[in-house]
Design an enzyme around this catalytic site. Structure first.
Site, PDB file in Angstrom:
ATOM      1  N   GLY A 192       0.817  -1.209   0.000  1.00 48.15           N
ATOM      2  CA  GLY A 192       0.000   0.000   0.000  1.00 48.15           C
ATOM      3  C   GLY A 192       0.845   1.250   0.000  1.00 48.15           C
ATOM      4  N   SER A 193       0.320   2.280   0.663  1.00 53.62           N
ATOM      5  CA  SER A 193       0.983   3.584   0.603  1.00 53.62           C
ATOM      6  C   SER A 193       2.012   3.743   1.719  1.00 53.62           C
ATOM      7  CB  SER A 193      -0.051   4.688   0.743  1.00 53.62           C
ATOM      8  OG  SER A 193      -0.556   4.704   2.063  1.00 53.62           O
ATOM      9  N   GLY A 197       1.991   2.586   5.560  1.00 52.84           N
ATOM     10  CA  GLY A 197       3.157   1.772   5.899  1.00 52.84           C
ATOM     11  C   GLY A 197       3.773   2.201   7.222  1.00 52.84           C
ATOM     12  N   GLU A 214       5.581  -3.093   1.037  1.00 53.28           N
ATOM     13  CA  GLU A 214       5.627  -2.968  -0.415  1.00 53.28           C
ATOM     14  C   GLU A 214       4.895  -1.685  -0.769  1.00 53.28           C
ATOM     15  OE1 GLU A 214       7.227  -4.834  -2.520  1.00 53.28           O
ATOM     16  OE2 GLU A 214       7.779  -6.531  -1.253  1.00 53.28           O
ATOM     17  N   CYS A 252       1.709   0.065  -8.701  1.00 54.12           N
ATOM     18  CA  CYS A 252       2.894   0.590  -8.039  1.00 54.12           C
ATOM     19  C   CYS A 252       4.127   0.459  -8.930  1.00 54.12           C
ATOM     20  CB  CYS A 252       3.112  -0.106  -6.713  1.00 54.12           C
ATOM     21  SG  CYS A 252       3.131  -1.881  -6.841  1.00 54.12           S
TER      22      CYS A 252
END
Lengths: 484, 543
Positions: A192-193, A197, A214, A252
């Site tokens: 995610g972001s 994170g 990630e 991403c």
């Protein structure tokens, strides 16, 4: 469905109990689960297509290429390598310790929490799950609530195929996440972001839980000039495929922006337009081949990126938005201001800014002045430029003359660096990520080296000095009393 | 820092002891130090003196200026040096490693003296466990560096034919190493060697609880290493806090689980990956079927001859059978006398307790009624000299501090079980330790132990040796930490593994591009199912 704290705790307790029973350690159990996943996909392919279409308007072909295919490939790879992975690895031990032996044994970490993301709601949930199962863990999967059809598909279907005492799906939004993060896990795998994170890692710190993050970032693509127009055309096709192909830029590892020499810009734009037209037709809004923006929130976010008049003025192609169908046309921008949000934030949508440089070599500095991206793509035949990109820039991965394919190469670790995350997975790396590498050394009671034990004497110091240098000859002399 | 004594140590709580302190961490404008750090009044340990002894005071006082701004400047400076690419070159790394080797060769005496000052570590023990271990680590890195740095070619599947791929190790950037006091030299130098090998700029924060070694490291680094990229910041909690506010590309912390949590939470703000080398109660299971004398001596080597038990890999407690316990105790008693003589408080072949704080912490462990009457050997202490005799306890109840907390000192409780296999449950009922030891000649027991017990590492029939093996990763799991180092693992821990993939322009299959048609979908599906997958993949150059 909202999971109460009790429900979360109950699921976790059951997963922990299953782990303790030791059944997940057997390779047979792991293989059985992986095969069941195969079956799940096989039996439910249409449902998966439907869910991905509902959430993102993904075309089945795209869905197969980016989601189902990825998972099948990953399952195949794990199933055929798992025996090799679980085998202990021998490691050499200095002769001095003879006959001791050293080895490293991978053992399951425990109960794993996986947070997946909405842009590839199927593969980003199942790919890490495959790694966690291969390593013999029990897992709780929390799919993204922003892809609700896929989330409920996973929640309803996984228990029908997999061992539901060991692998559980918990649905929900921020509140559920918070509840999950209060618990103790042996590893948290988050996609995610960067903002979330940080929250995940802060929560993990309380329990000393290792995390894999990630994240994303602005992935640049360097486009050099080519003497052969055919190569140039292939490059542009791949760029179009890598920008609007995967989930309409909501990826991403998708291309965020292009770096190109000034003199190439107009040819490039013409060719981009031509290929966009070929791929998506005269009216891309009618095309089934381009995914939709996931929801109104992201639609509004993307629309805002274009609000800046200087940014709007830089649009050279596309730019039409339709809120009702959540459709945004493939859009190209030429040299939008570098301080505008579209150039400072990860775009995560179908806008492609082209940044022109005097010389393509400047791209290195351009990239280095920004946070490290998850991927760098470069289309070039210039070996020196390739070398410079590898050694002078930093990113999760570098791919030359293509886009996204590094994601499909199981022998390469997939993961970011710095702001694009840390930890890695895919193939054997997934297995390693979800394993603890236990170092084991076995000694025996003979021979016994006196010099190791107190009381300390000058002789013992001499002995140890030689031993640490692995000076076996000196040691023999010392023991025979021949050395001073 | 005057008058402020902090244990950023291997232990439970962090205490601030202010004698005439005017400055505490409160004044430090940091967000996270306040909620986490517990501050206790000095009354509970009235006699505790400042760790920094007088000669050091001036030196420490000068460093009062090291605050958040100073830390920010330092990191900025190192980032610029890193960006210049200087530290990336093989030559730079080798030159720094060679300087470390030279430093170890030339300054052995100073190092031994500093260790004596901090811990009264016996010379030979200092040599074995700190100097030579650092030396071999440095030599190993020098020997292998070229090999480690080489990109690793990997096979690409036919999926993306024609293509090639490799994994390139690149330095992470500016890294922070926070070390601890029990092996203040080795635990500083070993991670730094890894960080340099991988081509990073490094800041080392040695432990203020071992002030002699801390200031020696600061001096030696200044003299021997490239100070534009490798620095030492001395200090305690305020300095560490200032450092932790900054953005690092990796943090390696050695110490307690409690501070480990603080370090990780601070790292989370910048998304910095961490390696946490923590401790835990490391058990040693002793079977009856063994060479008793050798086992006893190795237990001694892994407890008292290892910084007097003040080591994260020291044996914390022994598990053996009820029947065998008396025999084992007799043997340990005999071998202890062999090693340290009749009066163990007098021997100088064993380290002292590091400071008064830990001395009282340890004595308090024995103070409990349920504990003091379980002592079967030792128990004597000398507060002036910070000496505690090797002490063995039998069957201490589980609900005592000594059985709950990591002991980190010369007490060795022996837990007895009916069958030796019952030891697995005893271990598994606690957090995962850094090491689990086993002494036995029974192969089945070895197998079961490896299978059923989870710990950072395992060593059968010996103690401590596994950490000297470069081929084995050293690190914990769960409460004993995360991430590993030593040898190539250090290099990997301080490197980013960058995937690099090369592709040609031919062939270029249209199936991967829109417009998506039912034909393309059928083709893709056909390609992806079944065993002929790979061959067909080659044909299309995509999946």
């Amino acid at each position: 469905m909202i999971f109460s704290m009790e429900a979360v705790e109950e699921s976790l307790a059951e997963a922990r109990q299953t782990l303790r029973s030791g059944q997940t350690r057997s390779v047979a159990w792991r293989k059985k689960q992986l095969r069941a996943l195969f079956e799940l996909i096989h039996d439910n392919e249409e449902k998966i297509f439907k869910a991905l279409d509902d959430d993102l308007g993904k075309h089945p072909t795209e869905a197969y290429r980016d989601e189902i295919g990825v998972v099948i490939k990953s399952l195949d790879y794990s199933l055929s390598n798992i025996e090799k992975w679980v085998a202990p690895k021998k490691s050499s031990v200095p002769m001095l310790f003879f006959p001791a032996k050293g080895e490293v044994i991978p053992e399951p970490l425990g109960v794993i929490l996986i947070f997946s993301c909405w842009n590839f709601p199927f593969s980003l949930a199942l790919d890490p799950l495959i790694g966690a199962i291969s390593a013999g863990n029990t897992v709780i999967l929390k799919p993204s609530d922003q892809a609700p059809a896929c989330s409920s598909f996973l929640a309803n279907t996984i228990p029908l195929y997999l061992d539901c005492k060991a692998i559980k799906v918990i649905e929900g939004g921020a509140e559920t996440c918070e509840r999950l993060l209060q618990q103790k896990w042996e590893k948290i795998f988050f996609t995610g972001s960067a903002r979330v994170g940080q929250i995940v890692m802060t929560a993990a710190a309380k329990h000393l839980t290792p995390v894999v993050l990630e994240l994303g970032g602005k992935c640049p693509t360097i486009l050099d000039s080519f003497s052969n127009p055919r190569d140039f055309k292939v490059a542009i096709k791949r760029i179009v495929g890598g920008k609007w192909g995967p989930c309409s830029g909501q990826a991403c590892i998708g291309i965020d922006y292009l770096l190109v020499e000034e003199k190439l810009a107009s040819t490039l734009i013409d060719l981009l337009k031509k290929i966009i037209k070929r791929f998506y037709g005269e009216n891309p809004k009618e095309s089934k081949s381009v995914a939709r923006i996931v929801n109104k929130h992201h639609f509004a976010r993307l629309r805002n990126l274009l609000k800046d008049p200087l940014v709007a003025a830089s649009i050279v192609h596309g730019g039409s938005l339709d809120e009702d169908s959540l459709f945004i046309e493939p859009t190209i921008l030429l040299d939008p201001p570098l301080h505008s949000e579209i150039m400072t934030e990860e775009i995560f949508g179908p806008f492609l800014p082209i940044i022109t440089l005097k010389n393509i070599q400047e791209s290195i500095e351009f990239i280095n002045s920004r946070p490290k991206p998850l991927a760098i793509y470069a289309f070039t035949k210039d070996e020196t430029l390739k070398k410079r990109i590898i050694s002078e820039t930093s990113s999760g991965s570098v791919t030359f003359n293509d886009v996204m394919i590094q994601f499909l190469c199981e022998t390469l670790p997939f993961g970011g660096v710095d702001q694009s995350g840390f930890g890695r997975y895919h193939g054997k790396y997934s297995f390693d990520t979800f394993s603890h590498e236990k170092a084991i050394m076995q000694g025996s009671f003979f021979p016994e080296i006196e010099a190791r034990y107190p009381p300390w004497t000058a002789f013992k110091l001499k002995f140890i000095r030689l031993a640490y240098r692995l000076n076996y000859f000196g040691l023999v002399l010392l023991l025979l009393g021949l050395k001073r | 820092m005057k008058g402020l004594c902090i244990q950023l140590s291997h232990h439970n709580s962090i205490l601030f002891h202010s004698r005439r302190s005017t400055r505490t961490a409160y004044k430090n404008p940091t967000k996270f130090s306040i909620p986490y750090f517990s501050v206790s009044s000095s009354s509970s340990f009235p006699k505790i003196s400042c760790i920094a002894s007088t000669p050091l005071t001036t030196e420490v006082e000068e460093k009062l200026t090291f605050d958040v701004d100073e830390a920010r400047l330092l990191v900025k400076e190192l980032q610029n040096v890193f960006k210049s690419g200087k530290t990336k070159s093989y030559e730079w790394r080798v030159s720094q490693l060679k300087s470390i080797a030279k430093m170890l060769e030339e300054r052995e005496k100073d190092i031994t003296e500093a260790l004596h000052k901090d811990l009264e570590k016996p010379e030979l023990e200092a040599f074995i466990s700190e100097i030579s271990t650092s030396k071999s680590s440095c030599q190993h890195a020098l020997q292998e560096l070229q090999h480690w740095m080489a990109p690793e070619k990997v096979k690409t599947s036919i999926t993306s034919y024609p293509s090639s791929a490799e994994i390139v190790s690149e330095p992470l950037g500016v890294v922070l190493v926070i070390s601890t006091w029990n092996f203040p030299f080795l635990l500083s130098l070993d991670p730094v060697i890894g960080a340099i090998s991988a081509g990073n700029a490094v800041v080392l924060k040695p432990s203020e609880v071992a002030p002699g070694t801390s200031s020696l490291l600061a001096r030696l680094f200044e003299k021997y290493l490239d100070n534009s990229a490798i620095r030492v910041v001395e200090g305690a909690v305020p300095e560490t806090t200032a450092l932790l506010e900054q953005k690092w590309n990796k943090i390696l912390y050695t110490g307690s689980a409690r501070v480990g949590r603080i370090v990780m939470a601070a790292a989370a703000k910048h998304l910095t990956p961490v390696i946490l080398e923590l401790g835990g109660k490391c058990p040693a299971v002793v079977d009856s079927n063994l060479n008793l004398q050798v086992a006893s001596r190795r237990i001694i080597a892994g407890k008292w001859a290892l910084n007097n038990g003040q080591a994260c890999i020291a044996i914390d407690y022994i598990i053996t059978t009820k029947d065998f316990a008396p025999t084992l105790i007799d043997s340990l008693r005999r071998e202890l006398e062999q090693s340290f003589g009749q009066n163990p408080l007098e021997t100088r072949d064993v380290s002292r307790i590091v400071n008064k704080y830990h001395f009282s912490r340890l004595l308090k462990l024995l103070d409990e009624d349920k504990v003091s009457d379980k002592i079967v050997l030792g128990g004597q202490s000398n507060e002036d000299q910070l000496r505690i005799a090797p002490t063995i306890l039998l069957d201490v109840p589980d609900d005592t501090e000594i059985m709950k907390e990591e002991i980190f000192g010369p007490f060795l409780p022996i837990v007895t079980v009916e069958k030796i296999e019952d030891s697995f449950d005893v271990i598994n009922s606690r957090p995962q330790p850094l090491v689990a030891y086993l002494f036995t000649n029974n192969d089945q027991l070895k197998k079961d132990y490896v299978q059923n017990v989870s710990s950072g590492g395992m060593l059968v029939n010996d103690t401590v040796l596994h950490v000297t093996v470069d081929g084995l990763p050293f690190g914990g799991v769960g409460e004993s930490g995360m991430g590993s180092y030593h040898g190539k693992f250090s290099f990997d821990g301080f490197s980013h593994k960058k995937s690099v993939m090369y592709r040609g322009f031919e062939p270029d299959a249209s199936v991967r591009y829109p417009p998506y048609t039912p034909q393309k979908q059928r083709l893709l599906k056909a390609l992806l199912s079944g065993k002929i997958l790979a061959i067909i993949q080659a044909l299309i150059g995509w999946f």
